[in-house]
Design an enzyme around this catalytic site. Structure first.
Site, PDB file in Angstrom:
ATOM      1  N   GLY A 190      12.368 -69.451  29.384  1.00  0.00           N
ATOM      2  CA  GLY A 190      13.573 -68.974  28.689  1.00  0.00           C
ATOM      3  C   GLY A 190      13.616 -67.476  28.889  1.00  0.00           C
ATOM      4  O   GLY A 190      13.401 -66.981  29.991  1.00  0.00           O
ATOM      5  N   GLU A 191      13.846 -66.767  27.816  1.00  0.00           N
ATOM      6  CA  GLU A 191      13.896 -65.311  27.914  1.00  0.00           C
ATOM      7  C   GLU A 191      12.875 -64.749  26.915  1.00  0.00           C
ATOM      8  O   GLU A 191      13.059 -64.853  25.709  1.00  0.00           O
ATOM      9  CB  GLU A 191      15.327 -64.841  27.616  1.00  0.00           C
ATOM     10  CG  GLU A 191      15.513 -63.370  27.719  1.00  0.00           C
ATOM     11  CD  GLU A 191      14.925 -62.804  29.013  1.00  0.00           C
ATOM     12  OE1 GLU A 191      15.339 -63.227  30.098  1.00  0.00           O
ATOM     13  OE2 GLU A 191      14.016 -61.959  28.924  1.00  0.00           O
ATOM     14  N   SER A 192      11.798 -64.166  27.437  1.00  0.00           N
ATOM     15  CA  SER A 192      10.684 -63.784  26.564  1.00  0.00           C
ATOM     16  C   SER A 192      11.088 -62.727  25.544  1.00  0.00           C
ATOM     17  O   SER A 192      10.575 -62.722  24.417  1.00  0.00           O
ATOM     18  CB  SER A 192       9.498 -63.299  27.397  1.00  0.00           C
ATOM     19  OG  SER A 192       9.859 -62.184  28.184  1.00  0.00           O
ATOM     20  N   CYS A 219       6.237 -69.655  32.302  1.00  0.00           N
ATOM     21  CA  CYS A 219       7.181 -68.589  32.620  1.00  0.00           C
ATOM     22  C   CYS A 219       7.336 -67.628  31.435  1.00  0.00           C
ATOM     23  O   CYS A 219       6.414 -66.877  31.159  1.00  0.00           O
ATOM     24  CB  CYS A 219       8.497 -69.204  33.100  1.00  0.00           C
ATOM     25  SG  CYS A 219       9.425 -68.084  34.142  1.00  0.00           S
ATOM     26  N   ARG A 245       7.287 -58.698  34.084  1.00  0.00           N
ATOM     27  CA  ARG A 245       8.468 -59.571  34.014  1.00  0.00           C
ATOM     28  C   ARG A 245       9.286 -59.502  35.297  1.00  0.00           C
ATOM     29  O   ARG A 245       9.446 -58.439  35.896  1.00  0.00           O
ATOM     30  CB  ARG A 245       9.400 -59.154  32.866  1.00  0.00           C
ATOM     31  CG  ARG A 245       8.907 -59.546  31.509  1.00  0.00           C
ATOM     32  CD  ARG A 245       9.891 -59.116  30.433  1.00  0.00           C
ATOM     33  NE  ARG A 245      11.164 -59.806  30.550  1.00  0.00           N
ATOM     34  CZ  ARG A 245      12.354 -59.218  30.482  1.00  0.00           C
ATOM     35  NH1 ARG A 245      12.446 -57.915  30.324  1.00  0.00           N
ATOM     36  NH2 ARG A 245      13.442 -59.940  30.578  1.00  0.00           N
ATOM     37  N   HIS A 273       7.528 -73.566  36.668  1.00  0.00           N
ATOM     38  CA  HIS A 273       8.088 -74.504  35.683  1.00  0.00           C
ATOM     39  C   HIS A 273       7.599 -75.926  35.928  1.00  0.00           C
ATOM     40  O   HIS A 273       8.293 -76.708  36.583  1.00  0.00           O
ATOM     41  CB  HIS A 273       9.622 -74.458  35.750  1.00  0.00           C
ATOM     42  CG  HIS A 273      10.198 -73.225  35.161  1.00  0.00           C
ATOM     43  ND1 HIS A 273      10.607 -73.142  33.851  1.00  0.00           N
ATOM     44  CD2 HIS A 273      10.384 -72.004  35.690  1.00  0.00           C
ATOM     45  CE1 HIS A 273      11.038 -71.925  33.593  1.00  0.00           C
ATOM     46  NE2 HIS A 273      10.922 -71.210  34.700  1.00  0.00           N
ATOM     47  N   GLU A 298       7.652 -78.390  34.061  1.00  0.00           N
ATOM     48  CA  GLU A 298       8.436 -79.408  33.354  1.00  0.00           C
ATOM     49  C   GLU A 298       9.603 -79.918  34.198  1.00  0.00           C
ATOM     50  O   GLU A 298      10.245 -80.898  33.840  1.00  0.00           O
ATOM     51  CB  GLU A 298       8.956 -78.853  32.014  1.00  0.00           C
ATOM     52  CG  GLU A 298      10.113 -77.863  32.098  1.00  0.00           C
ATOM     53  CD  GLU A 298       9.714 -76.438  32.522  1.00  0.00           C
ATOM     54  OE1 GLU A 298       8.559 -76.239  32.965  1.00  0.00           O
ATOM     55  OE2 GLU A 298      10.584 -75.549  32.433  1.00  0.00           O
TER      56      GLU A 298
END
Ligand code: GLN
Length: 195
Positions: A46-48, A78, A107, A177, A179
């Protein structure tokens, strides 16, 4: 077995599918009470910066750090890798890391060359864990790069010399990723830490 998925922002559903297929019960974690009930935790992509801010807002950051210090197994993918690391470079000034694995990560560092890419990884830890040893097809999306690793960190896979899958005790992180797709072996490594 109840395995939590941090569900504040990001790709929760594909992790839930993978965990269900492995016979675990995925539980969405949004509050400290949710976290109390799980035996392990997945921190998704997502967005850390956003996830860090929402963890603070929910009063969940400190309880998360406490559970990790007490030995809760965790898988961070991620953005989840960034959140579990010791330090983030090119992050936002107020972004926090949980310090569960002794890594410095940068990042979006793969993203400077190319936003997303896929590659096959040789992962020796699969053989040690009795899993199919064939390469793992890994998808990278604006992925963090590991800048440095502490002495307690095992590097399980690399791309062009950069670690992309690491483990320290029962904390596993990937800059890709796992998943996405049908391959459950990375999630199996997490489940193995619980059972
Ligand atoms: N670039 C994102 C971040 O800094 C991570 C990207 C991802 O999780 N796919 O959090």
């Amino acid at each position: 077995m109840d395995v939590g998925i941090l569900a504040l922002q990001g790709a929760v559903e594909p992790h839930a599918r993978s965990l269900t297929r492995l016979g675990a019960r995925p539980v969405e974690v949004r509050t400290p009470a949710d976290l109390d009930g799980v035996g392990a935790l997945v921190l998704p992509g997502g967005e850390s910066t956003t996830i860090s801010m929402l963890l603070e807002r929910q009063g969940l950051f400190d309880p998360l750090v406490e559970r990790l210090e007490a030995g809760m197994p965790a898988l961070g993918t991620c953005a989840g890798m960034i959140l579990l690391a010791a330090e983030v470079l090119d992050g936002r000034a107020d972004q926090r890391c949980a310090g569960a694995i002794d890594l410095v990560v940068r990042r979006n560092a793969f993203g400077r060359q190319v936003d997303s890419f896929e590659t096959d990884l040789d992962i020796g830890a699969f053989t040690e864990s009795g899993l199919d040893p064939t390469p793992f097809h890994a998808v990278f999306i604006r992925a963090p790069v590991v800048d440095s690793t502490g002495p307690a960190v095992e590097v399980l896979a690399s791309v062009d010399g950069a670690p992309v899958l690491c483990r320290q005790g029962c904390v596993i992180v990937s800059s890709f990723h796992p998943e996405l797709g049908d391959d459950l072996r990375i999630h199996q490594l997490l489940i193995n830490e619980v059972t």
